[in-house]
Scaffold this motif. Structure first.
Motif, PDB file in Angstrom:
ATOM      1  N   VAL A 227     -10.491 -78.134  20.114  1.00 27.89           N
ATOM      2  CA  VAL A 227      -9.671 -77.594  19.030  1.00 27.89           C
ATOM      3  C   VAL A 227     -10.211 -78.033  17.675  1.00 27.89           C
ATOM      4  O   VAL A 227     -10.304 -77.231  16.735  1.00 27.89           O
ATOM      5  CB  VAL A 227      -8.196 -78.046  19.200  1.00 27.89           C
ATOM      6  CG1 VAL A 227      -7.381 -77.710  17.950  1.00 27.89           C
ATOM      7  CG2 VAL A 227      -7.576 -77.384  20.423  1.00 27.89           C
ATOM      8  N   SER A 228     -10.609 -79.293  17.569  1.00 28.29           N
ATOM      9  CA  SER A 228     -11.097 -79.806  16.285  1.00 28.29           C
ATOM     10  C   SER A 228     -12.373 -79.108  15.838  1.00 28.29           C
ATOM     11  O   SER A 228     -12.514 -78.747  14.667  1.00 28.29           O
ATOM     12  CB  SER A 228     -11.337 -81.322  16.378  1.00 28.29           C
ATOM     13  OG  SER A 228     -10.136 -82.015  16.595  1.00 28.29           O
ATOM     14  N   ILE A 230     -13.457 -76.151  16.683  1.00 34.17           N
ATOM     15  CA  ILE A 230     -13.189 -74.742  16.350  1.00 34.17           C
ATOM     16  C   ILE A 230     -12.879 -74.632  14.859  1.00 34.17           C
ATOM     17  O   ILE A 230     -13.325 -73.699  14.181  1.00 34.17           O
ATOM     18  CB  ILE A 230     -12.017 -74.194  17.187  1.00 34.17           C
ATOM     19  CG1 ILE A 230     -12.448 -73.988  18.643  1.00 34.17           C
ATOM     20  CG2 ILE A 230     -11.515 -72.861  16.615  1.00 34.17           C
ATOM     21  CD1 ILE A 230     -11.320 -73.567  19.557  1.00 34.17           C
ATOM     22  N   ILE A 231     -12.157 -75.619  14.354  1.00 34.45           N
ATOM     23  CA  ILE A 231     -11.692 -75.584  12.957  1.00 34.45           C
ATOM     24  C   ILE A 231     -12.679 -76.254  12.013  1.00 34.45           C
ATOM     25  O   ILE A 231     -13.014 -75.712  10.952  1.00 34.45           O
ATOM     26  CB  ILE A 231     -10.314 -76.261  12.851  1.00 34.45           C
ATOM     27  CG1 ILE A 231      -9.290 -75.522  13.715  1.00 34.45           C
ATOM     28  CG2 ILE A 231      -9.858 -76.340  11.393  1.00 34.45           C
ATOM     29  CD1 ILE A 231      -8.001 -76.281  13.914  1.00 34.45           C
ATOM     30  N   ILE A 235     -14.501 -73.371  10.004  1.00 33.16           N
ATOM     31  CA  ILE A 235     -13.367 -72.720   9.328  1.00 33.16           C
ATOM     32  C   ILE A 235     -12.980 -73.489   8.073  1.00 33.16           C
ATOM     33  O   ILE A 235     -12.893 -72.932   6.969  1.00 33.16           O
ATOM     34  CB  ILE A 235     -12.151 -72.607  10.274  1.00 33.16           C
ATOM     35  CG1 ILE A 235     -12.510 -71.819  11.539  1.00 33.16           C
ATOM     36  CG2 ILE A 235     -10.977 -71.938   9.545  1.00 33.16           C
ATOM     37  CD1 ILE A 235     -12.894 -70.390  11.305  1.00 33.16           C
ATOM     38  N   SER A 236     -12.747 -74.788   8.211  1.00 29.60           N
ATOM     39  CA  SER A 236     -12.212 -75.576   7.099  1.00 29.60           C
ATOM     40  C   SER A 236     -13.153 -75.641   5.901  1.00 29.60           C
ATOM     41  O   SER A 236     -12.702 -75.679   4.746  1.00 29.60           O
ATOM     42  CB  SER A 236     -11.869 -76.991   7.574  1.00 29.60           C
ATOM     43  OG  SER A 236     -13.004 -77.632   8.111  1.00 29.60           O
ATOM     44  N   THR A 296      -3.077 -77.068  19.395  1.00 27.27           N
ATOM     45  CA  THR A 296      -3.555 -75.683  19.311  1.00 27.27           C
ATOM     46  C   THR A 296      -3.011 -74.980  18.078  1.00 27.27           C
ATOM     47  O   THR A 296      -3.646 -74.072  17.534  1.00 27.27           O
ATOM     48  CB  THR A 296      -3.157 -74.898  20.577  1.00 27.27           C
ATOM     49  OG1 THR A 296      -3.530 -75.651  21.738  1.00 27.27           O
ATOM     50  CG2 THR A 296      -3.840 -73.545  20.629  1.00 27.27           C
ATOM     51  N   ILE A 299      -5.086 -74.064  14.787  1.00 25.67           N
ATOM     52  CA  ILE A 299      -6.029 -72.945  14.648  1.00 25.67           C
ATOM     53  C   ILE A 299      -5.457 -71.841  13.768  1.00 25.67           C
ATOM     54  O   ILE A 299      -6.080 -71.462  12.760  1.00 25.67           O
ATOM     55  CB  ILE A 299      -6.455 -72.407  16.031  1.00 25.67           C
ATOM     56  CG1 ILE A 299      -7.202 -73.501  16.803  1.00 25.67           C
ATOM     57  CG2 ILE A 299      -7.340 -71.170  15.873  1.00 25.67           C
ATOM     58  CD1 ILE A 299      -7.551 -73.129  18.229  1.00 25.67           C
ATOM     59  N   VAL A 303      -6.596 -70.639   9.833  1.00 25.07           N
ATOM     60  CA  VAL A 303      -7.062 -69.256   9.667  1.00 25.07           C
ATOM     61  C   VAL A 303      -6.308 -68.554   8.544  1.00 25.07           C
ATOM     62  O   VAL A 303      -6.890 -67.772   7.772  1.00 25.07           O
ATOM     63  CB  VAL A 303      -6.906 -68.474  10.995  1.00 25.07           C
ATOM     64  CG1 VAL A 303      -7.077 -66.970  10.765  1.00 25.07           C
ATOM     65  CG2 VAL A 303      -7.911 -68.968  12.024  1.00 25.07           C
ATOM     66  N   GLY A 373     -15.847 -75.577  21.907  1.00 23.58           N
ATOM     67  CA  GLY A 373     -15.251 -75.304  20.599  1.00 23.58           C
ATOM     68  C   GLY A 373     -16.226 -74.626  19.656  1.00 23.58           C
ATOM     69  O   GLY A 373     -15.844 -73.747  18.881  1.00 23.58           O
ATOM     70  N   SER A 377     -15.703 -71.154  17.844  1.00 23.60           N
ATOM     71  CA  SER A 377     -15.701 -71.115  16.379  1.00 23.60           C
ATOM     72  C   SER A 377     -16.561 -69.954  15.868  1.00 23.60           C
ATOM     73  O   SER A 377     -16.217 -69.282  14.900  1.00 23.60           O
ATOM     74  CB  SER A 377     -16.200 -72.439  15.797  1.00 23.60           C
ATOM     75  OG  SER A 377     -17.594 -72.597  15.959  1.00 23.60           O
ATOM     76  N   LEU A 380     -14.515 -66.855  16.376  1.00 25.37           N
ATOM     77  CA  LEU A 380     -13.404 -66.788  15.440  1.00 25.37           C
ATOM     78  C   LEU A 380     -13.861 -66.420  14.037  1.00 25.37           C
ATOM     79  O   LEU A 380     -13.220 -65.617  13.340  1.00 25.37           O
ATOM     80  CB  LEU A 380     -12.667 -68.134  15.412  1.00 25.37           C
ATOM     81  CG  LEU A 380     -11.361 -68.201  14.611  1.00 25.37           C
ATOM     82  CD1 LEU A 380     -10.348 -67.182  15.146  1.00 25.37           C
ATOM     83  CD2 LEU A 380     -10.761 -69.594  14.680  1.00 25.37           C
TER      84      LEU A 380
END
Length: 384
Positions: A227-228, A230-231, A235-236, A296, A299, A303, A373, A377, A380
């Motif tokens: 999860v970490s 992915i972000i 994303i971040s 979760t 996420i 986004v 992840g 990512s 996503l």
């Protein structure tokens, strides 16, 4: 390349790492920890020296080739780094739990130091080339210090005792308690090379036995880091300040380095450090996997911040700079705390003779989570 660079970087750093962690597990009883650790550090040192040299090289005429070289360097460094960290964590499985926790907190501190160095370089350097040169030189210095410190480790009395295989440790403790030997005899006994350090049985550790004891803890580690990654950072790092067009230094120059990298790494370090004092839930608690799954929710929260560019999902629900700051703090704290607990529990729920292999096995779950992840990512980012 710029739009998807962080995603490509994540894939290049995590996929080879999974293969190296598997290799590390197979090598636990075949190649000594000293060889694995010092070789991986040497490889990292060479790659970072090469990267530092490339900072001063004009690569504008071979952009695609340089991009490939960069990803290849990341893959090699990542693989070596994970053999190093997996071996180190495997060794600390033979130490008290506080030492395993200290190693994991140290990793979080490393991320924080790296983020601080990035911000300082950005503020102090006259141009991006000088900033990058200072940044990579910092890595070279730290890796060199790691080599020196690891070479000192076997000479410390504290580590000599715990690096012994359990049978030798019991014999040493019995001799000391009986008072039947001199201080010189004890020193000689404690400096005798052990099978686990300099020689190995050559037998692959019993994976089924280890998994039976810590499979739930391993899956918790897997999901926390999946999860970490992915972000963070794909994303971040692309979340922009709402006031980016204002021309302020905060909005244009420091927003991502501070709110994404520095804040996340510091929160992650704090979460890891808390486990030194609080270790709740316990290794067999069902509440631990529940908390892990609840992460979760981060996420969709990230986004729907001001992620840019947006091609498909146009809606931005959290249109204030405060939201990504709060979400990043919570993401980092939960990653540090919930990622560290199962990592330090894992080597302690198996017999002592399997603790090193269990520690390496937990690293496999961690890297598998990062690899999975990373793949999600990339997907996503394209969906957004």
């Amino acid at each position: 390349f710029q739009s998807y660079f962080e995603s490509y970087l994540s894939v290049a750093s995590t996929v080879p790492s999974v293969l190296c962690v598997i290799l590390n597990f197979l090598m636990v009883n075949k190649i000594s920890s000293n060889t694995r650790i010092l070789t991986s550090l040497a490889i990292m040192l060479v790659i970072f020296l090469m990267t530092t040299a490339l900072v001063k090289t004009d690569t504008s005429s071979w952009t695609k080739e340089f991009f490939t070289v960069t990803l290849a360097s990341v893959a090699i460094v990542s693989g070596a780094s994970n053999i190093f960290s997996g071996s180190i964590f495997g060794i600390t499985g033979r130490f008290p739990m506080k030492n395993s926790q200290a190693v994991i907190s140290g990793q979080g501190m490393g991320g924080t130091v790296s983020a601080v160095a990035s911000v300082v370089d950005l503020a102090a350097a006259g141009n991006v080339t000088d900033s990058a040169f200072a940044y990579f030189m910092t890595a070279v210095v730290f890796i060199f210090l790691c080599i020196i410190v690891y070479l000192i480790l076997p000479y410390l009395q504290y580590s000599k005792y715990y690096l012994k295989i359990p049978e030798e440790r019991v014999q040493t403790a019995a001799v000391i308690s009986n008072g039947s030997t001199t201080e010189e005899d004890i020193q000689q006994n404690m400096t005798t090379p052990t099978q686990s350090q300099n020689g190995s049985s050559g037998v692959i550790p019993p994976l089924k036995t280890i998994l039976k004891k810590n499979i739930v803890l391993g899956l918790c580690v897997f999901y926390v880091f999946m999860v970490s990654i992915i972000i963070f950072p794909s994303i971040s790092s692309n979340i922009e300040s709402i006031n980016k067009g204002s021309g302020s230094q905060w909005s244009n120059k420091y927003f991502a380095p501070l709110t994404c990298f520095l804040l996340y790494n510091f929160a992650d370090f704090c979460g890891r450090q808390v486990t030194a004092w609080i270790q709740i839930p316990g290794p067999k608690s069902k509440f631990l996997p529940t908390l892990v799954v609840l992460r979760t929710v981060f996420i969709p929260l990230f986004v729907f911040c001001n992620y840019q560019p947006r091609d498909t999902i146009k809606v931005v629900f959290f249109n204030q700079d405060l939201y990504p700051v709060i979400f990043t703090i919570l993401l980092g704290l939960s990653n540090g705390y919930l990622g560290t607990l199962p990592m330090i529990y894992g080597p302690k729920v198996v017999p002592k003779e399997l603790s090193e292999a269990a520690g390496v096995g937990m690293s496999f779950f961690l890297m598998s989570g990062l690899a999975m992840g990373s793949a999600f990512s990339v997907l996503l980012v394209h969906l957004i």
